[in-house]
Design a protein around this motif. Structure first.
Motif, short mmCIF file in Angstrom:
data_model
loop_
_atom_site.label_atom_id
_atom_site.label_comp_id
_atom_site.label_asym_id
_atom_site.label_seq_id
_atom_site.Cartn_x
_atom_site.Cartn_y
_atom_site.Cartn_z
N VAL A 146 0.85 -1.18 0.00
CA VAL A 146 0.00 0.00 0.00
C VAL A 146 0.89 1.24 0.00
O VAL A 146 2.02 1.21 0.48
N MET A 147 0.36 2.32 -0.56
CA MET A 147 1.00 3.63 -0.50
C MET A 147 0.03 4.56 0.21
O MET A 147 -1.14 4.67 -0.19
N VAL A 148 0.50 5.21 1.27
CA VAL A 148 -0.37 6.03 2.12
C VAL A 148 0.20 7.43 2.24
O VAL A 148 1.36 7.61 2.63
N ASP A 149 -0.61 8.43 1.91
CA ASP A 149 -0.16 9.82 2.04
C ASP A 149 0.05 10.19 3.51
O ASP A 149 -0.75 9.81 4.37
N VAL A 150 1.13 10.93 3.77
CA VAL A 150 1.37 11.46 5.10
C VAL A 150 1.56 12.97 5.00
O VAL A 150 2.01 13.50 3.99
N GLY A 151 1.21 13.68 6.07
CA GLY A 151 1.37 15.12 6.11
C GLY A 151 0.23 15.86 5.45
O GLY A 151 -0.71 15.27 4.91
N THR A 152 0.32 17.16 5.50
CA THR A 152 -0.75 18.01 4.99
C THR A 152 -0.87 17.92 3.47
O THR A 152 -0.03 17.30 2.80
N THR A 153 -1.91 18.53 2.94
CA THR A 153 -2.19 18.45 1.51
C THR A 153 -2.77 19.76 1.01
O THR A 153 -3.35 20.53 1.78
N GLY A 154 -2.61 19.99 -0.30
CA GLY A 154 -3.24 21.16 -0.90
C GLY A 154 -4.72 20.98 -1.12
O GLY A 154 -5.45 21.95 -1.37
N MET A 155 -5.21 19.75 -1.01
CA MET A 155 -6.63 19.50 -1.19
C MET A 155 -7.40 19.98 0.04
O MET A 155 -7.20 19.49 1.15
N GLY A 156 -8.23 20.99 -0.16
CA GLY A 156 -8.99 21.58 0.93
C GLY A 156 -8.28 22.75 1.58
O GLY A 156 -8.88 23.44 2.43
N ALA A 157 -7.03 23.00 1.22
CA ALA A 157 -6.27 24.08 1.84
C ALA A 157 -6.93 25.43 1.58
O ALA A 157 -7.24 25.78 0.44
N GLY A 158 -7.17 26.19 2.63
CA GLY A 158 -7.76 27.51 2.53
C GLY A 158 -9.27 27.54 2.51
O GLY A 158 -9.88 28.61 2.58
N LEU A 159 -9.91 26.37 2.42
CA LEU A 159 -11.36 26.32 2.42
C LEU A 159 -11.89 26.25 3.86
O LEU A 159 -11.19 25.78 4.76
N PRO A 160 -13.09 26.75 4.11
CA PRO A 160 -13.64 26.73 5.47
C PRO A 160 -13.63 25.32 6.05
O PRO A 160 -14.25 24.41 5.51
N GLY A 161 -12.90 25.15 7.14
CA GLY A 161 -12.81 23.84 7.77
C GLY A 161 -12.16 22.79 6.92
O GLY A 161 -12.24 21.59 7.24
N GLY A 162 -11.49 23.21 5.84
CA GLY A 162 -10.91 22.22 4.94
C GLY A 162 -11.96 21.27 4.38
O GLY A 162 -11.66 20.14 4.00
N LEU A 163 -13.22 21.77 4.30
CA LEU A 163 -14.36 20.94 3.87
C LEU A 163 -14.50 19.68 4.73
O LEU A 163 -14.86 18.61 4.24
N GLY A 164 -14.16 19.84 6.02
CA GLY A 164 -14.34 18.73 6.94
C GLY A 164 -13.18 17.77 7.04
O GLY A 164 -13.22 16.82 7.82
N SER A 165 -12.13 18.00 6.26
CA SER A 165 -10.97 17.11 6.30
C SER A 165 -10.05 17.50 7.46
O SER A 165 -10.00 18.66 7.88
N ARG A 166 -9.32 16.51 7.96
CA ARG A 166 -8.42 16.71 9.09
C ARG A 166 -7.03 16.23 8.74
O ARG A 166 -6.84 15.06 8.40
N ILE A 167 -6.03 17.12 8.84
CA ILE A 167 -4.68 16.71 8.49
C ILE A 167 -4.13 15.68 9.48
O ILE A 167 -3.24 14.91 9.14
N SER A 168 -4.69 15.64 10.70
CA SER A 168 -4.23 14.65 11.67
C SER A 168 -4.50 13.22 11.22
O SER A 168 -3.87 12.28 11.71
N ASP A 169 -5.44 13.04 10.28
CA ASP A 169 -5.69 11.70 9.75
C ASP A 169 -4.48 11.14 9.01
O ASP A 169 -4.36 9.93 8.84
N ALA A 170 -3.59 12.04 8.57
CA ALA A 170 -2.41 11.61 7.82
C ALA A 170 -1.13 11.72 8.65
O ALA A 170 -0.04 11.93 8.13
#
Length: 286
Positions: A146-170
């Motif tokens: 498996v390949m798993v993303d770690v760390g923050t992402t540009g997806m959702g960056a700058g949007l209110p609440g990151g559209l519900g995403s949490r960088i701690s998940d990565a």
């Protein structure tokens, strides 16, 4: 020198659509239009850069409703251009429950995927959550990585609440837990893992079944400690990826060259580690 890009998205209209509401934020994050390109143009760019690539499927349908750029699609693109694509990472959506396990089995059997990629932030899950353990256990039983993303992402960056995403998940500790619980599962951490680069270093060093590809960042921005570790204690763990279409190929290759590593280290990063861990043929691209 052979160059294997372990993290290459198709870059087509289908792939952009699969990102749903996050595509707009990515355009701002990368400061360029985030639109699909013709498949032949993508292939020509990879070929011109002198690389072989592994395509990456994308599926966050449960969290966004956007149709996936799925396993059959990336497998077909791989098969249309065998001189450029070494393989394809499949994608399954853990939130789909037992259907994810069934799709992993089908994609392995029918599409011949290399393994499976997971994007925890956008998918709204952590890979160490016990409820997803049957999925990862089955992938391990299939003998696939498996390949798993770690760390923050540009997806959702700058949007209110990151559209519900949490960088701690990565967070890299999710990979540490997964690796400890499933020692037969080969795990490739994707991206440097900012802001937890030191934590990701610790996980890669401690877990024998964890490796690390550094796509999605311009190499000139690697912090000093990581630069040192790439040529020293992590040299047998690090792999190359581009995160196409995030950063131009020529910029990435030039900046890797500018880091000043020995030929031996560069061979490990660009192809030898991937060949050893993932079983690619040790034959340089023509």
């Amino acid at each position: 020198m052979r160059r294997i890009d372990l993290h290459c998205y198709p870059g087509t209209d289908e792939w952009v659509r699969s990102q749903g509401p996050y595509a707009e934020a990515l355009a701002r994050y990368w400061k360029k239009p985030w639109v699909g390109r013709a498949e032949d143009d993508v292939v020509a760019d990879i070929r011109t850069a002198g690389m072989e690539a592994v395509l990456v499927a994308f599926d966050i349908e449960s969290s966004t409703g956007a149709p996936a750029c799925g396993n059959t699609s990336v497998a077909a693109m791989r098969d249309r251009h065998p001189d450029v694509f070494l393989g394809a990472w499949g994608a399954v959506d853990p939130l789909s429950g037992v259907a994810a396990v069934a799709e992993a089995e089908r994609a392995a059997r029918e599409d011949g995927v290399l393994g499976f990629h997971f994007h925890p932030i956008m998918g709204h899950f952590r890979v160490d959550d016990p409820q997803w353990r049957p999925l990862f256990a089955r992938i391990a039983e299939l003998g696939l990585p498996v390949m798993v993303d770690v760390g923050t992402t540009g997806m959702g960056a700058g949007l209110p609440g990151g559209l519900g995403s949490r960088i701690s998940d990565a967070h890299p500790l999710a990979i540490d837990n997964l690796a400890a619980d499933l020692p037969d599962l080969t795990i490739i951490a994707a991206h440097p893992g900012y802001p937890w680069i030191d934590e990701m270093t610790a996980v890669a060093l401690h877990k024998g079944n964890v490796f690390w590809e550094l796509s999605g960042w311009a190499p000139k921005h690697f912090p000093p400690g990581l630069r040192t570790d790439i040529r020293a204690r992590l040299q047998d763990k690090i792999m190359f990826g581009t995160d196409h279409p995030s950063i131009p190929f020529d910029r990435l290759l030039n900046e890797w060259s500018d880091l000043g590593y020995s030929e031996d280290v560069m061979n490990k990063v660009f192809h030898a580690n991937a060949e050893r861990v993932l079983g690619f043929d040790r034959v340089a691209a023509a």
